[in-house]
Design an enzyme around this catalytic site. Structure first.
Site, PDB file in Angstrom:
ATOM      1  N   ILE A 205      19.112  24.145  36.167  1.00  0.00           N
ATOM      2  CA  ILE A 205      18.460  23.697  37.201  1.00  0.00           C
ATOM      3  C   ILE A 205      16.926  23.589  37.292  1.00  0.00           C
ATOM      4  O   ILE A 205      16.367  23.667  38.331  1.00  0.00           O
ATOM      5  CB  ILE A 205      18.822  24.364  38.619  1.00  0.00           C
ATOM      6  CG1 ILE A 205      18.700  25.855  38.416  1.00  0.00           C
ATOM      7  CG2 ILE A 205      20.720  24.356  38.679  1.00  0.00           C
ATOM      8  CD1 ILE A 205      18.970  26.992  39.676  1.00  0.00           C
TER       9      ILE A 205
ATOM     10  N   GLY B 144      14.906  33.991  38.051  1.00  0.00           N
ATOM     11  CA  GLY B 144      14.715  33.031  39.021  1.00  0.00           C
ATOM     12  C   GLY B 144      14.077  33.231  40.440  1.00  0.00           C
ATOM     13  O   GLY B 144      13.517  32.337  41.105  1.00  0.00           O
ATOM     14  N   GLU B 145      14.280  34.508  40.872  1.00  0.00           N
ATOM     15  CA  GLU B 145      14.214  34.742  42.344  1.00  0.00           C
ATOM     16  C   GLU B 145      13.140  35.672  42.589  1.00  0.00           C
ATOM     17  O   GLU B 145      12.257  35.431  43.563  1.00  0.00           O
ATOM     18  CB  GLU B 145      15.287  34.994  43.237  1.00  0.00           C
ATOM     19  CG  GLU B 145      16.621  34.615  42.537  1.00  0.00           C
ATOM     20  CD  GLU B 145      17.653  33.881  43.128  1.00  0.00           C
ATOM     21  OE1 GLU B 145      17.699  33.482  44.449  1.00  0.00           O
ATOM     22  OE2 GLU B 145      18.766  33.413  42.654  1.00  0.00           O
TER      23      GLU B 145
END
Ligand code: MOS
Length: 733
Positions: free
Chosen positions: A461, A698-699
Site C-alpha cells: 500500500i 507502518g503506524e
C-alpha cells in the site's frame, strides 16, 4: 546472508511508479469499457420514496441506471457481507434496499459510454425521500454512550487513588472526525471476460478479502472472480474493508455484461470510513515524588447505527506506565452516520494523544521535566498483562531523541523561549504501537539461470512491501536483488491477510524465509548427489545460499552453484510454496515505541503555528530497510502535524451532512507546513519476537506526534488547547 536486509535499498517499484508504468485500479484498459457515476443520498436517515431516472436515461451515451429496485441479485444474510475485518453488526450494502443510513450513501449508479456523460446524467436523477429523525452530534448525544465490552482489568481502586493523589489532573481531550485523503481515488475496473468471469482491478489493502467478499455477496464460485491490485496510491486503513465502489462496479458489469469502471470523486470519498470522533477523558494521580498512583482513561467514540466500530484507545494507558491503580472503559454512541474505519494507528493515534497531553499537564503540575516524569513511571513490563516485552528500548528513544533535539537547552517555563515576534515552544511525547504478525504464504520459483520469482497475495500500500520482499528473498536465496522479481496483490497468489496493523513486514519477510528454506532443501538434495560433492552428507541447517551457490555455512568455499546443481539434477525450475505461521508466545508483550520531540513557533499577534522541527526516535526491532522505513516514519510525522493543527471533518448537524468534503476545506499538511523531520532508529535487538527481530513501522510514526506538538504549543504560549485541531482561533481566543 545480509547483503540487503537492513540496508537503505531503493524501492524496486520506484521506476515503474515515477515513469507512470505502474497501473492503478482506475487505469486498467478493457475493450468496450463503460463508466459508472455514483448518486448519493442527501439525507442522513429515512427511506427512498421514489427514484426517477427517466431524464437521466435520455442523455446520449447513458446505458443504464442501477438502483435498489432494478439491480442484479445481492446476498441478504449479514454473514455474506462480513469481510475479514468487519466489526460486529450488520454491514452496509450499497443499492440493497430503500433505506438511508447516512448522508452520502450511494443510492444509484449511472452507467454511460464515457465518464463525463455519466457524471452529468447523474445530476438528473430525481429522488424523493421520507425523512426520519436523526442524530449526528457526538457531544450532543454523549449521555447515550454505552460501554463496549472489551476485556480490561481494573487494577486496585483508581477512584480512591485519584481522590487521595498529591497532584491530580483530569481532563477531556477531543479528537474530531478525520478522513483519509490518499492521493489515489477509490476506484474499481471490473472487466467482463469473454467466458463471463470477472477480473476486478480494485483499490484495496487486501485482494483476497475483497475476493471472498465478492464471492459471497454475488454468490459466485472462487474461480469466477479474480481480484488484482498491484499498486495502491495510499489507503492508510480505508482499504482494509471492501469499499462500496467495488460492489457497484461488479453490479454494473453483471447487469450489462460489459466491463465497468467506477471512480469515486474526492468529495464522494468522504462517504467512506473515517477516524471516529472521540472524547478521551484521562485522569492521572501522582505522589509528590512524581510516581503515578492512578491512571484512568475513558473513551467515548462515534459509530454507526448498524455496526459497532471500536478500537483500542485506552489500552495504551493501560499498559504503558507503571501505576498500581487504574480503570479503563470504551463507550460507543450510535449515530446516523456511516461506520468509521481504521485510520493509521487506529485507537492509538487518538488515545495516546490524550494520554500524552495529560502526562504533560501532570509534569507541569508536578514541576517535573516531562521526560523525568515518564522515566519515573517507566515500566519494563506490560502493565495490563504483567508481562515482559520481547524488547523495549523506549528509554533509549528518550535519550537519543532528547540528545538530537537539544532538549537539555529547554527552559521549562511557558513563554520563556522567544525568537523575535515568535514564541518558541518545545514539547515531547511517547508513542506506542503493537508489533503484530500474521500467517502469510509465499511461492518462490527459482530457475536455473539464477532468477527467482517471489509471489504472494499481500498488497503493497506504498509501505515498501515489494522492496522488502525482494531484499529478504535476495539474501535468503543468495542472489543479487536484480535477479528477484516480486508479484503481489492478486487473489490467485498464495494466502495473505489484508495489509494493515503494521504486520506485513514481519509477516511477509518470514514467509519468504520459510519458502526459501524449502528451495534450499531441494537444492541440497540435488547438490548432495553430485559426484564428489562438497555438500555430500550436509544437514540442511548447516547450509546457506550464497553468491548463486549452495554452500556449507561454516566454510563457504565448499559450495555448488545453483546452476550446476539444477543442471546435474535435470531440473529447470524449483517451485516451492510455504505458509509461515508464527509460534504463539504468551510470555511476552510485543510493542514498538517512540519518543517524539517537537519545536513550534507561534506568531504572537496572529496565532499562526509552525512546526519547525520534529525528532522522532523509534524503537521497532530490526529495520529491514532504513530508506523505506524512514519514509514510513516521515509520513506518519507529517500526518501527526495534520492531526495536531489541521485535520477536522466538519458536519452540519442540522442536515447530518459533511460541510468540508474536499481538500480545499479539509486541511491536510502541505509542503509549506512541513519543515525539519529527523528520524532516528534506535537499535533494538529482539531475540523473542521472530527470527529476524522485525516489528513493523507502518503506524508508530504518527503516534505521539500530535501530543508532542500540542505540548510544544502550551510551552510556547502558556495556553492548553485540548480540542483538536489546534487552530489559530483557539490560540488567540
Ligand atoms: Mo492500517 S490503519 O492498519 O491500514
Amino acid at each position: 546472508m545480509n547483503a540487503y536486509i537492513g540496508t537503505p535499498t531503493s524501492r524496486v517499484d520506484g521506476r515503474a511508479k515515477v515513469t507512470g508504468a505502474a497501473k492503478y485500479a482506475g487505469e486498467f484498459p478493457a475493450g468496450g469499457l463503460v463508466h459508472g457515476f455514483v448518486v448519493e443520498a442527501t439525507i442522513p436517515c429515512g427511506r427512498i420514496a421514489t427514484i426517477d431516472a427517466s431524464e437521466t436515461l435520455k442523455v446520449k451515451g447513458v446505458l443504464d441506471v442501477l438502483t435498489h429496485a432494478n439491480r442484479p441479485p445481492l446476498a441478504d444474510k449479514d454473514e455474506a457481507w462480513k469481510d475479514e475485518v468487519a466489526p460486529e453488526g450488520s454491514p452496509f450494502r450499497p443499492l440493497y434496499d430503500d433505506k438511508i443510513k447516512f448522508n452520502g450513501q450511494p443510492i444509484a449508479l449511472v452507467i454511460a459510454e464515457d465518464w463525463e456523460s455519466a457524471k452529468f446524467a447523474a445530476t438528473l436523477v430525481r429522488v424523493e425521500y421520507e425523512q426520519q429523525g436523526f442524530a449526528t452530534d457526538l457531544e450532543g448525544e454523549r449521555s447515550k454512550a454505552a460501554e463496549k465490552d472489551r476485556p480490561h482489568k481494573p487494577r486496585g481502586d483508581a477512584a480512591a487513588a485519584l481522590a487521595r493523589a498529591d497532584v491530580r489532573h483530569e481532563a477531556d481531550y477531543v479528537i474530531p472526525t478525520e478522513h483519509h485523503n490518499p492521493m489515489e481515488l477509490y476506484a474499481t475496473t471490473a472487466i467482463w471476460e469473454s467466458d463471463g468471469k470477472l477480473t476486478i482491478y480494485d483499490k484495496t489493502q487486501g485482494v483476497q478479502n475483497v475476493h471472498k467478499f465478492l464471492c459471497t455477496v454475488f454468490d459466485k464460485k472462487p474461480d469466477d472472480i479474480r481480484v488484482v491490485s498491484p499498486y495502491v496510491g495510499g489507503a492508510f486503513g480505508s482499504g482494509l474493508r471492501p469499499q462500496y465502489q467495488v460492489v457497484l462496479a461488479t453490479l454494473g458489469a453483471l447487469a450489462l455484461k460489459r466491463s465497468v469502471r467506477v471512480v469515486l470523486t474526492r468529495q464522494q470519498m468522504y462517504g467512506l470510513g473515517y477516524r471516529p470522533m472521540t472524547i478521551e477523558r484521562v485522569g492521572l494521580g501522582a505522589k509528590s515524588d512524581g510516581t503515578l498512583d492512578a491512571v484512568t482513561h475513558e473513551a467515548i467514540a462515534v459509530t454507526s447505527r448498524y455496526e459497532d466500530f471500536a478500537r483500542n484507545d485506552t489500552g495504551w494507558a493501560e499498559q504503558l506506565y507503571s501505576s498500581p491503580n487504574s480503570r479503563f472503559s470504551h463507550k460507543l454512541v450510535h449515530l446516523d452516520v456511516s461506520t468509521p474505519c481504521d485510520m493509521r494507528a487506529p485507537g492509538a493515534a487518538s488515545g495516546v494523544c490524550a494520554l500524552e497531553c495529560a502526562m504533560d499537564e501532570l509534569s507541569v503540575a508536578l514541576k517535573l521535566d516531562p521526560i523525568e516524569l515518564r522515566l519515573k513511571c517507566y515500566s519494563d513490563r506490560d502493565q495490563s498483562e504483567n508481562l515482559p516485552y520481547t524488547s523495549k528500548q523506549l528509554h533509549e528513544c528518550y535519550a537519543r531523541g532528547a540528545e538530537a533535539f537539544g532538549w537539555s537547552r529547554r527552559s521549562p517555563a511557558p513563554r520563556s523561549m522567544r525568537d523575535g515576534k515568535e514564541l518558541v515552544g518545545w514539547g515531547m511525547a511517547t508513542g506506542v504501537w503493537e508489533a503484530l504478525q500474521m500467517p502469510v504464504a509465499v511461492r518462490i520459483v527459482l530457475t536455473s539461470n539464477g532468477h527467482a520469482e517471489v509471489s504472494c497475495a499481500a498488497s503493497d500500500i506504498g509501505t515498501g512491501t515489494y522492496t522488502i520482499v525482494a531484499q529478504v528473498a535476495a539474501d535468503a536465496l543468495g542472489l543479487p536483488i536484480e535477479n528477484i522479481s516480486v508479484r503481489l496483490a492478486d487473489s490467485t497468489l498464495p494466502q495473505a491477510p489484508v495489509e494493515g496493523g503494521s504486520w506485513m513486514a514481519a509477516s511477509s519477510a518470514h514467509a519468504v524465509l520459510a519458502a526459501a528454506e524449502e528451495v534450499r532443501k531441494e537444492l541440497l538434495g540435488l547438490a548432495g548427489k553430485m559426484p564428489g560433492s562438497p555438500l555430500a552428507g550436509a544437514e540442511l541447517a548447516d547450509t546457506a545460499l550464497i553468491d548463486g551457490s549452495i554452500a556449507r555455512a561454516d566454510d563457504n568455499s565448499r559450495a555448488v552453484t545453483i546452476a550446476d546443481a539444477m543442471r546435474h539434477g535435470g531440473v529447470e525450475r524449483i517451485e516451492k510454496e510455504k505458509l509461515n505461521q508464527f509460534a504463539e508466545d504468551k510470555k511476552h508483550a510485543r510493542n514498538t515505541h517512540s519518543a517524539v520531540f517537537a519545536e513550534v513557533r507561534v506568531d504572537e499577534e496572529l496565532g499562526i503555528i509552525r512546526v519547525t522541527r520534529i525528532v522522532s526516535a523509534v524503537a521497532a526491532g530490526r529495520i529491514l530497510n532504513t530508506k523505506t522505513g524512514r519514509s514510513q516514519i516521515m509520513g506518519g510525522v507529517v500526518w501527526g502535524i495534520g492531526m495536531a493543527l489541521h485535520e477536522e471533518t466538519v458536519m452540519d448537524h442540522r442536515f447530518g451532512r459533511i460541510m468540508n468534503a474536499n481538500i480545499a476545506e479539509y486541511h491536510i499538511p502541505v509542503n509549506a507546513d512541513v519543515h525539519d523531520i529527523d528520524v532516528i532508529f534506535v537499535d533494538e535487538a529482539d531475540a523473542h519476537i521472530n527470527k529476524l527481530g522485525v516489528k513493523g513501522l507502518g503506524e508508530i510514526g504518527i503516534v505521539g506526534v500530535p501530543a508532542s506538538i500540542a505540548n510544544a504549543v502550551y510551552h510556547a504560549t502558556g495556553k492548553r488547547i485540548r480540542r483538536f485541531p489546534i487552530t489559530l482561533d483557539k490560540v488567540l481566543d
